[in-house]
Design an enzyme around this catalytic site. Structure first.
Site, PDB file in Angstrom:
ATOM      1  N   ARG A  63      36.045  35.297 -42.416  1.00  0.00           N
ATOM      2  CA  ARG A  63      36.064  36.646 -42.993  1.00  0.00           C
ATOM      3  C   ARG A  63      37.385  36.954 -43.695  1.00  0.00           C
ATOM      4  O   ARG A  63      37.422  37.813 -44.574  1.00  0.00           O
ATOM      5  CB  ARG A  63      35.713  37.690 -41.939  1.00  0.00           C
ATOM      6  CG  ARG A  63      34.239  37.599 -41.510  1.00  0.00           C
ATOM      7  CD  ARG A  63      33.864  38.666 -40.508  1.00  0.00           C
ATOM      8  NE  ARG A  63      34.702  38.649 -39.325  1.00  0.00           N
ATOM      9  CZ  ARG A  63      34.403  38.012 -38.192  1.00  0.00           C
ATOM     10  NH1 ARG A  63      33.284  37.334 -38.086  1.00  0.00           N
ATOM     11  NH2 ARG A  63      35.231  38.054 -37.171  1.00  0.00           N
ATOM     12  N   GLU A 100      40.832  32.477 -25.052  1.00  0.00           N
ATOM     13  CA  GLU A 100      40.567  32.867 -23.670  1.00  0.00           C
ATOM     14  C   GLU A 100      39.611  31.895 -22.986  1.00  0.00           C
ATOM     15  O   GLU A 100      39.570  31.794 -21.776  1.00  0.00           O
ATOM     16  CB  GLU A 100      40.045  34.303 -23.582  1.00  0.00           C
ATOM     17  CG  GLU A 100      38.786  34.590 -24.369  1.00  0.00           C
ATOM     18  CD  GLU A 100      39.014  34.923 -25.841  1.00  0.00           C
ATOM     19  OE1 GLU A 100      38.027  35.280 -26.500  1.00  0.00           O
ATOM     20  OE2 GLU A 100      40.144  34.814 -26.341  1.00  0.00           O
TER      21      GLU A 100
END
Length: 175
Positions: A63, A100
């Protein structure tokens, strides 16, 4: 609130539990389908950097490409795509970073920049900051100063700005 920020906030669509439960995804496709708003966003993202002699706009897949290319055009700068591993055809430089849930990496062509360049890092959203910080480190492998980082949206509650250090960081909307 700034009128442009109000228009952006009204256009961004929240998608609950995407990509996993508990996440509220900020969907920008609803922003992109409004041509005048998209043009105003690009103009506003360019404004802080216009007089800073940016030579290269480094955009993060995918993006970031949406905003990086028109920003590069307006700044009359080169466009440098930073991609996920294995997507670029020539020799690359690579920077790995922690997520994460594991590790990822960004790659850029070895000949994308040279000393004397001045880079602006561009992406759609600044979240935890890991990807943007990796993009900065990768660009710095070329000996290039990072003039700053530009984002459409910053998720301030995730403190991603902290990983960017004292770099100038601009976002049009902060949640």
């Amino acid at each position: 609130m700034d009128p442009l920020e109000a228009r952006i906030r009204a256009a961004v669509r929240d998608i609950p539990d995407f990509p996993k439960p508990g996440i509220i995804f900020k969907d920008i496709t609803t922003v992109l389908r409004d041509g005048p708003l998209f043009a105003d966003i690009v103009d506003a993202m360019v404004a802080p950097w216009r007089r800073l002699e940016i030579t290269h706009v480094v955009a993060i897949e995918s993006r970031g490409f949406i905003f990086g290319a028109p920003i590069a055009q307006q700044l009359r700068a080169a466009f440098v795509p930073m991609r996920k591993p294995g997507k670029l055809p020539a020799a690359v430089r690579r920077e790995e970073y922690d997520l994460e849930y594991g590790r990822d990496a960004l790659e850029v062509h070895q000949d994308a920049m040279s000393r004397g360049a001045r880079a602006l890092i561009v992406d759609d959203v600044l979240a935890t900051g890991g990807t943007a910080a990796a993009a900065c480190r990768l660009a710095q492998q070329f000996g290039v100063p990072i003039v700053g980082c530009a984002f459409l949206i910053e998720l301030g509650f995730l403190h991603g700005r902290d990983l960017l250090g004292d770099r100038r960081t601009e976002a049009l909307v902060r949640y």
